[in-house]
Enzyme design. Structure first.
Site, mmCIF file in Angstrom:
data_model
loop_
_atom_site.group_PDB
_atom_site.id
_atom_site.type_symbol
_atom_site.label_atom_id
_atom_site.label_comp_id
_atom_site.label_asym_id
_atom_site.label_seq_id
_atom_site.Cartn_x
_atom_site.Cartn_y
_atom_site.Cartn_z
ATOM 1 N N GLY A 280 0.799 -1.215 0.000
ATOM 2 C CA GLY A 280 0.000 0.000 0.000
ATOM 3 C C GLY A 280 0.833 1.267 0.000
ATOM 4 N N CYS A 281 0.217 2.344 0.464
ATOM 5 C CA CYS A 281 0.755 3.685 0.238
ATOM 6 C C CYS A 281 1.986 4.033 1.066
ATOM 7 C CB CYS A 281 -0.338 4.714 0.489
ATOM 8 S SG CYS A 281 -1.684 4.658 -0.723
ATOM 9 N N PHE A 282 2.280 3.292 2.121
ATOM 10 C CA PHE A 282 3.485 3.625 2.897
ATOM 11 C C PHE A 282 4.752 3.058 2.277
ATOM 12 C CE2 PHE A 282 1.972 -0.354 4.922
ATOM 13 C CZ PHE A 282 3.127 -1.138 4.848
ATOM 14 N N ALA A 283 4.606 2.191 1.274
ATOM 15 C CA ALA A 283 5.730 1.374 0.810
ATOM 16 C C ALA A 283 6.811 2.150 0.073
ATOM 17 C CB ALA A 283 5.220 0.235 -0.065
ATOM 18 N N PHE B 221 2.572 6.975 4.379
ATOM 19 C CA PHE B 221 1.430 6.609 5.219
ATOM 20 C C PHE B 221 0.627 5.536 4.497
ATOM 21 C CE2 PHE B 221 1.797 11.369 5.304
ATOM 22 C CZ PHE B 221 2.477 11.470 6.510
#
Length: 398
Positions: A166-169, A376
């Site tokens: 997801g978006c934190f990666a 995040f």
């Protein structure tokens, strides 16, 4: 008989001397550009949902508030007409989605990687490690293997595949690349994040507005960086040094962002208070990261924050008292590309170093020495990377 091997000497010889450094950046998008002002009409027409008049008005307001001007999407109107199950809210369609992304995600990643390799200026054979990250589909062998073949990397390249983070990666891959570069002397790590929204696209539903938020925000894109320690300044040009990297799960945030891969594709669920959870906890992450440097003025550093949505950026800005220009690069990428999940922060790094050079800022970090990169995403998980800029006047010796 006791061994005379000096293990400490062996370990010391394996380690780099200096910090991991970003040496090159490349980005890529599909050719199909979608303008946000036109998207509500297109979206409700292609999903045969024009009868949902009130919901369409809500979606228009979401798009208006998104602060997005345009996005890029691999899936076209023609493709969706050929695969109508993707346009329903919950129709079985995983096979169709998978067939597309397992081919196109590595291809888009290749485009970004080739640009990064060209900027780096060294042969592909010098790449020792590959990290590939995507939330778009799953396959075996993975997208890392496919990219190795597409680029013609050495069969012995050490690969690491990250699916469904997801978006934190975007922060995670940099943290991992830092560890690899600093603990393997001479390593050159190719990092690639490639995201295609074909796995999440679906029609509207008036009882699941969080899904509709995703349809208003997400876009396609790929970004690549080359990371290595102890750069050869005669042939390599450092862009940013990675000083520290940390990951944490925010308290009381379970279920705030969830994604589930099902027959209908990848479904996302977002709680309304995601911006509040992030803004409430962000100063603690900053203090932990920057107290060793004696920094506590958050306007004295440059900012690269994952643009999860305008509400997150607004609340972080308000909570920390950030000047408007602090999130300029982040807001620019959100405006011109939408939320590209893991690839976003790498696009923002690219935007920052380019604008810093164009504006004669003095350093790659808008004229400032220290900066932060935030990712995040699901968990809620936060990645915090402390960056050190380099002078923009540094030139490669010839």
């Amino acid at each position: 008989m006791a061994s005379s091997v000096d293990m400490k000497a062996i370990r010391d010889a394996q380690r780099a001397e200096g910090p991991a450094t970003i040496l090159a950046i490349g980005t890529a998008t599909p050719a199909n550009c979608v303008y946000q002002a036109d998207y509500p009409d297109y979206y409700f027409r292609i999903t045969k949902s024009e009868h949902m008049v009130d919901l369409k008005e809500k979606f228009k307001r979401m798009c208006d508030k998104s602060m997005i001007r345009k996005r890029y999407m691999h899936i076209t109107e023609e493709y969706l007409k050929q695969n109508p199950n993707m346009c329903a809210y919950m129709a079985p369609s995983l096979d169709v989605r998978q067939d597309l992304v397992v081919v196109e995600v590595p291809k888009l990643g290749k485009e970004a990687a080739m640009k990064a390799i060209k900027e780096w200026g060294h042969p592909k054979s010098k790449i020792t490690h590959l990290i590939f990250c995507t939330t778009s589909g799953v396959d075996m062998p993975g997208a890392d293997y496919q990219l190795t073949k597409l680029l013609g990397l050495r069969p012995s390249v050490k690969r690491f595949m990250m699916y469904q983070q997801g978006c934190f990666a975007g922060g995670t891959v940099l943290r991992l690349a830092k560890d690899l570069a600093e603990n393997n002397k001479g390593a050159r790590v190719l990092v690639v994040c490639s995201e295609i929204t074909a796995v999440t696209f679906r029609g509207p539903n008036d009882t699941h507005l969080d899904s509709l938020v995703g349809q208003a925000l997400f876009g396609d894109g790929a970004a690549a960086v080359i990371v290595g320690s102890d750069p050869d300044l005669t042939t390599e040009r450092p862009l940013f040094e990675m000083v520290s990297a940390a990951q944490t799960i925010l308290p009381d945030s379970e279920g705030a962002i969830d994604g589930h891969l099902r027959e209908v594709g990848l479904t996302f669920h977002l709680l309304k208070d995601v911006p509040g959870l992030i803004s409430k906890n962000i100063e603690k992450a900053l203090t932990t990261a920057f107290s060793p440097l004696g920094i506590n003025d958050w306007n004295s550093i440059f900012w690269i924050a994952h643009p999860g949505g305008p509400a997150i950026l607004d609340q972080v800005e308000l909570k920390l008292g950030l000047k408007e220009e602090k999130l300029r690069a982040t807001r620019h990428v959100l405006s011109e590309y939408g939320n590209m999940s893991s690839a976003c922060v790498l696009f923002i790094i690219d935007e920052m170093r380019k604008k810093s050079s164009e504006n004669g800022a003095g350093t790659t970090g808008e004229g400032l020495e220290w900066g932060v990169l935030f990712g995040f995403g699901p968990g809620l998980t936060v990645e915090t990377v402390v960056l050190h800029s380099v002078p923009t006047t540094v030139t490669v010796a010839v």
